[in-house]
Design a protein around this motif. Structure first.
Motif, PDB file in Angstrom:
ATOM      1  N   ARG A  87      17.720  16.226  15.253  1.00 64.11           N
ATOM      2  CA  ARG A  87      18.361  17.344  15.932  1.00 64.11           C
ATOM      3  C   ARG A  87      17.500  18.605  15.770  1.00 64.11           C
ATOM      4  NH1 ARG A  87      22.757  20.327  13.780  1.00 64.11           N
ATOM      5  NH2 ARG A  87      23.539  21.748  15.367  1.00 64.11           N
ATOM      6  N   TYR A 110      27.884  24.506  17.695  1.00 62.77           N
ATOM      7  CA  TYR A 110      28.609  23.951  16.554  1.00 62.77           C
ATOM      8  C   TYR A 110      29.192  25.135  15.785  1.00 62.77           C
ATOM      9  CZ  TYR A 110      26.696  19.154  16.819  1.00 62.77           C
ATOM     10  OH  TYR A 110      26.373  17.874  17.182  1.00 62.77           O
ATOM     11  N   GLY A 163      29.069  14.009   4.385  1.00 56.81           N
ATOM     12  CA  GLY A 163      28.382  15.278   4.112  1.00 56.81           C
ATOM     13  C   GLY A 163      29.341  16.448   4.123  1.00 56.81           C
ATOM     14  N   CYS A 203      30.422  12.010  11.903  1.00 56.38           N
ATOM     15  CA  CYS A 203      29.266  12.872  11.651  1.00 56.38           C
ATOM     16  C   CYS A 203      28.663  13.473  12.922  1.00 56.38           C
ATOM     17  CB  CYS A 203      28.209  12.061  10.925  1.00 56.38           C
ATOM     18  SG  CYS A 203      26.788  13.035  10.421  1.00 56.38           S
ATOM     19  N   LEU A 204      28.490  14.809  12.933  1.00 54.65           N
ATOM     20  CA  LEU A 204      27.914  15.513  14.085  1.00 54.65           C
ATOM     21  C   LEU A 204      26.444  15.860  13.868  1.00 54.65           C
ATOM     22  CD1 LEU A 204      30.885  17.917  14.928  1.00 54.65           C
ATOM     23  CD2 LEU A 204      30.123  15.985  16.286  1.00 54.65           C
ATOM     24  N   ALA A 205      25.825  15.299  12.842  1.00 51.57           N
ATOM     25  CA  ALA A 205      24.404  15.549  12.546  1.00 51.57           C
ATOM     26  C   ALA A 205      24.133  17.023  12.254  1.00 51.57           C
ATOM     27  CB  ALA A 205      23.496  15.041  13.665  1.00 51.57           C
ATOM     28  N   ALA A 206      24.989  17.605  11.417  1.00 54.20           N
ATOM     29  CA  ALA A 206      24.766  18.972  10.941  1.00 54.20           C
ATOM     30  C   ALA A 206      25.141  19.025   9.464  1.00 54.20           C
ATOM     31  CB  ALA A 206      25.591  19.957  11.750  1.00 54.20           C
ATOM     32  N   CYS A 207      24.903  17.916   8.764  1.00 54.95           N
ATOM     33  CA  CYS A 207      25.441  17.694   7.420  1.00 54.95           C
ATOM     34  C   CYS A 207      25.065  18.782   6.418  1.00 54.95           C
ATOM     35  CB  CYS A 207      24.973  16.350   6.888  1.00 54.95           C
ATOM     36  SG  CYS A 207      25.039  15.042   8.115  1.00 54.95           S
ATOM     37  N   GLY A 208      23.919  19.418   6.593  1.00 58.65           N
ATOM     38  CA  GLY A 208      23.503  20.442   5.648  1.00 58.65           C
ATOM     39  C   GLY A 208      24.231  21.756   5.842  1.00 58.65           C
ATOM     40  N   TYR A 209      24.987  21.858   6.923  1.00 59.56           N
ATOM     41  CA  TYR A 209      25.614  23.135   7.267  1.00 59.56           C
ATOM     42  C   TYR A 209      27.116  22.962   7.457  1.00 59.56           C
ATOM     43  CZ  TYR A 209      20.748  22.841   8.482  1.00 59.56           C
ATOM     44  OH  TYR A 209      19.408  22.540   8.437  1.00 59.56           O
ATOM     45  N   GLU A 266      29.753  26.028  12.101  1.00 59.60           N
ATOM     46  CA  GLU A 266      29.258  25.476  10.841  1.00 59.60           C
ATOM     47  C   GLU A 266      29.781  26.248   9.629  1.00 59.60           C
ATOM     48  OE1 GLU A 266      25.083  23.788  12.722  1.00 59.60           O
ATOM     49  OE2 GLU A 266      25.019  25.698  11.696  1.00 59.60           O
ATOM     50  N   THR A 316      34.789  15.106   9.236  1.00 63.64           N
ATOM     51  CA  THR A 316      35.202  14.909   7.841  1.00 63.64           C
ATOM     52  C   THR A 316      34.334  13.862   7.165  1.00 63.64           C
ATOM     53  OG1 THR A 316      36.787  13.249   8.517  1.00 63.64           O
ATOM     54  CG2 THR A 316      37.621  15.496   8.282  1.00 63.64           C
ATOM     55  N   GLN A 371      33.376  21.224  16.439  1.00 63.35           N
ATOM     56  CA  GLN A 371      32.933  21.457  17.805  1.00 63.35           C
ATOM     57  C   GLN A 371      34.195  21.738  18.636  1.00 63.35           C
ATOM     58  OE1 GLN A 371      30.711  18.085  19.348  1.00 63.35           O
ATOM     59  NE2 GLN A 371      29.294  19.422  20.433  1.00 63.35           N
ATOM     60  N   ARG A 420      22.159  11.970  21.871  1.00 61.94           N
ATOM     61  CA  ARG A 420      23.566  11.945  21.470  1.00 61.94           C
ATOM     62  C   ARG A 420      24.403  12.873  22.322  1.00 61.94           C
ATOM     63  NH1 ARG A 420      26.087  12.597  15.500  1.00 61.94           N
ATOM     64  NH2 ARG A 420      28.056  12.259  16.529  1.00 61.94           N
ATOM     65  N   THR A 429      22.190  12.382   8.147  1.00 61.18           N
ATOM     66  CA  THR A 429      20.905  12.549   8.836  1.00 61.18           C
ATOM     67  C   THR A 429      21.015  13.616   9.915  1.00 61.18           C
ATOM     68  OG1 THR A 429      20.707  10.171   8.550  1.00 61.18           O
ATOM     69  CG2 THR A 429      19.048  11.246   9.910  1.00 61.18           C
ATOM     70  N   PHE A 430      20.148  14.636   9.832  1.00 63.13           N
ATOM     71  CA  PHE A 430      20.182  15.662  10.876  1.00 63.13           C
ATOM     72  C   PHE A 430      18.800  16.224  11.158  1.00 63.13           C
ATOM     73  CE2 PHE A 430      20.394  19.124   7.622  1.00 63.13           C
ATOM     74  CZ  PHE A 430      20.863  18.399   6.530  1.00 63.13           C
ATOM     75  N   ILE A 487      31.938  18.820   0.752  1.00 62.34           N
ATOM     76  CA  ILE A 487      31.992  20.267   0.604  1.00 62.34           C
ATOM     77  C   ILE A 487      33.217  20.866   1.291  1.00 62.34           C
ATOM     78  CG2 ILE A 487      29.558  20.703   0.095  1.00 62.34           C
ATOM     79  CD1 ILE A 487      29.021  20.975   3.005  1.00 62.34           C
TER      80      ILE A 487
END
Lengths: 190, 446
Positions: free
Chosen positions: B94, A163, A103, A140-146, A165, A100, A151, B125, B90-91, A107
């Motif tokens: 990855r 993931y 990023g 943050c799971l480092a997939a913010c653009g998607y 997404e 949540t 998970q 990570r 930040t991604f 959305i």
């Protein structure tokens, strides 16, 4: 004064042991670290594998890991309680982790998360009454653009390297339906 | 062909075969690693110095300078890759790990030769289970080919690389916390100095470099440091991976010249704001960095420009009082980790600010009181403002707590919580005050 159960003297834990796969992994990783440093360095990887085997990390698992690696239970407890991915409480069969953070928040992640809460009848970190799904709000799971992204982990099973997404009401419903049927919808993952 | 078409790292993103050693080699991969083995440490360090390569993890510190801090007579030097990408927004790393793992391995070989490293570790990570698998498979291929292990490429250089997985702690992206974790303990940051380059992993000199930083090295070895510097701008060489999320039509990871401005990034690269709405705020480099207002988006997203360009307002503690960064410096913003978060005009800034603060409260390691307690207080106050229970004086209280955390902690997590808080208050103060004014009051309260 009562001591934390994990501070007991190191000894074998009846009925529980580390699997042969974990032992093999220890043998493989040990020479990767300098003389005298491997035992402690392996604390994180072995705890994670032990969780995969036993479902969560309790005082007994802490003792097992401490005894095997030559560490104090106090040290291993300190590590086990520090890291988010180590479950201190036994999760449901499936552990659904929904991001949540900003990023995803922008959305619609909270709509997704609220929908999960409502359908499962739980709050954050709660387990559904049938013990099937534990729901956790994660960072943050480092997939913010998607995003929004989630998970899924299955207790005592190998991790799922996916993931889930672009979640919306339809996709999260499909995921929750599948989990209710007793399967991880890998076809929805990426 | 414009500048946007030059690619150093991302050329093979979205090509599944790019993960195989065969494809990578066919495209010229591992040539630089072989070359590096024959170049010797000084020659590589000189090229990296000439390249103006700056760390891509967040601080933008010159890579060659960091390397130069390793004592010349050190018997053991470790190289540690920071692949603990967790800064919200930040991604990019990855993507490198998933699409082009051999590029990282090749960059590590170059760095290892330059630093005389025998053992290197990749701290990845924990949540990145997919990338861990891909990376491990790539390492296995490299070992099988003799590109890692004893006498790589048949030269006198030997290098072992071990993957070490984190277990879910944002703080482990901080380099000294990462080392504490890699040693098998809690991820607690350590006081600096001594810096890891002097006293790091198991007390030995250690260089911790970000994934993207290392992935640039093969290109620098192949084309020379000067060519890399020429691609850049001012004191920053090369291109930059930028990850964009939020309210844009085309979010994703893009490799761009450092001269690209925030507005160009949104309009030309990411296809504008969704639904034709207007931009309200942009975080330029991960949520630790101060937000930019719409009238501050014509500054290039380059390290020095974002820190110094006067078109960006200085962050204030309260109206008229500038935040003191120490040493008479003020704070505008920074390029950070290249994680860009775009917020449109429907965004409730107070709720966005709360979510960011909440994150830092969750992730504080608990060592330093100002951060452990302060981030929790910040989160409580920000929550009640954002969700209509704000009290008179809460806006000033938020600023005063943030100012009390900044600069008073072992690591930068305290600053990372304080700076964005103060920046949101500096640039959107009216919104916070309106929320407090219109808050639900319990019966009988003023």
């Amino acid at each position: 004064m009562a001591r934390h159960p994990s501070f007991r003297a190191r000894k074998a834990v009846p009925g529980k042991e580390l699997s042969t796969q974990i032992e093999a992994r220890i043998q493989q990783l040990w020479p990767r670290f300098p003389e005298g440093r491997a035992g402690q360095a392996l604390c994180l990887p072995v705890l994670y594998l032990a969780q995969e085997q036993h479902g969560h990390v309790d005082a007994e698992v802490v003792d097992l890991v401490a005894a095997r690696l030559g560490l104090t239970s106090a040290h291993v407890t300190g590590v086990a309680t520090f890291y988010f991915m180590l479950n201190k409480v036994r999760p449901g069969r499936y552990h659904l982790q929904v991001c949540t953070n900003i990023g995803c928040q922008l959305i619609g992640a909270y709509d997704v998360f609220e929908r999960c809460k409502k359908r499962l009848g739980v709050d954050n970190k709660g387990t559904s009454a049938d013990g099937n799904v534990t729901l956790t709000e994660v960072e943050c799971l480092a997939a913010c653009g998607y995003g929004p992204v989630a998970q899924i982990a299955e207790r005592e099973k190998p991790e799922i390297p996916l993931y889930f997404e672009n979640l919306d009401a339809t996709r999260i419903d499909a995921i929750l339906d599948a989990l209710a049927e007793g399967r991880v919808p890998t076809e929805l993952g990426s | 062909m414009g500048l946007f078409d030059v690619k150093i790292i991302s050329e093979h993103f979205d090509v599944p075969e790019a993960r195989t050693l065969e494809y990578f080699e066919r495209k010229g991969g591992y040539r630089s690693a072989r070359k590096a083995c024959g170049m010797g440490p000084e020659a590589i360090a000189a090229e990296v110095a000439a390249s103006n390569l700056r760390g891509r993890g967040g601080a933008g510190f010159p890579t060659a300078l960091k390397w130069s801090f390793v004592p010349k007579d050190a018997d053991t030097v470790y190289l540690v890759v920071n692949a603990d990408e967790s800064e919200p927004g930040t991604f990019k790393d990855r993507h490198i790990l998933y699409w082009n793992p051999h590029l990282l391995i090749e960059g590590m070989i170059v760095a290892a030769v330059a630093l005389k490293v025998r053992n290197a570790y990749i701290y990845i990570r924990g949540e990145m289970a997919r990338e861990n698998k891909v990376l491990q498979a790539a390492l296995d291929q490299a070992y099988a080919k003799g590109y890692l292990g004893e006498r790589i490429f048949g030269t006198s250089t030997s290098l072992d690389i071990t993957v070490y997985r984190g277990l879910g702690a944002y703080i482990c992206g901080e380099e000294t916390a990462l080392l504490s974790s890699l040693e098998g303990g809690r991820g607690w940051p350590r006081l600096k100095p001594p810096f890891p380059a002097v006293k790091g992993l198991w007390g030995k000199p250690t260089i911790v470099n970000n994934v993207e930083t290392l992935a640039n090295l093969p290109w620098i070895v192949e084309h020379g440091g000067k060519a890399f510097a020429d691609l850049g701008s001012g004191r920053s060489g090369g291109l930059r991976l930028v990850s964009v999320c939020g309210h844009v039509n085309k979010p994703g990871v893009f490799e761009l010249p450092l001269t690209v401005t925030g507005r160009e990034l949104i309009e030309d690269v990411c296809g504008g704001i969704k639904g034709g709405r207007k931009v309200k705020g942009v975080i330029p480099g991960g949520v630790s960095m101060p937000v930019l207002a719409p009238d501050e988006l014509d500054v290039p997203f380059e390290f020095d420009a974002l820190q110094k360009d006067e078109r960006i307002r200085e962050v204030e503690v309260r109206p008229g009082q500038k935040f003191d960064l120490g040493g008479n410096r003020t704070l505008r913003t920074m390029a950070g980790s290249g994680g860009v978060v775009v917020m449109d005009d429907t965004t409730d800034i107070t709720q966005a600010a709360w979510r960011i603060i909440h994150f830092f409260a969750e992730e504080s390691c608990g060592q330093c009181t100002p951060c452990r307690e302060g981030t929790g207080w910040l989160a409580q106050v920000a929550h009640r403002i954002a969700f209509d229970h704000g009290r008179a004086g809460d806006v000033d209280l938020l600023a005063s707590i943030a100012d009390g955390i900044a600069g008073n902690t072992i690591c930068a997590l305290g600053d990372a919580a304080a700076w964005p808080t103060l920046a949101f208050l500096t640039k959107y103060r009216d919104e916070f005050e309106a929320k407090v004014r219109n808050a639900h009051r319990p019966k009988g309260a003023a």
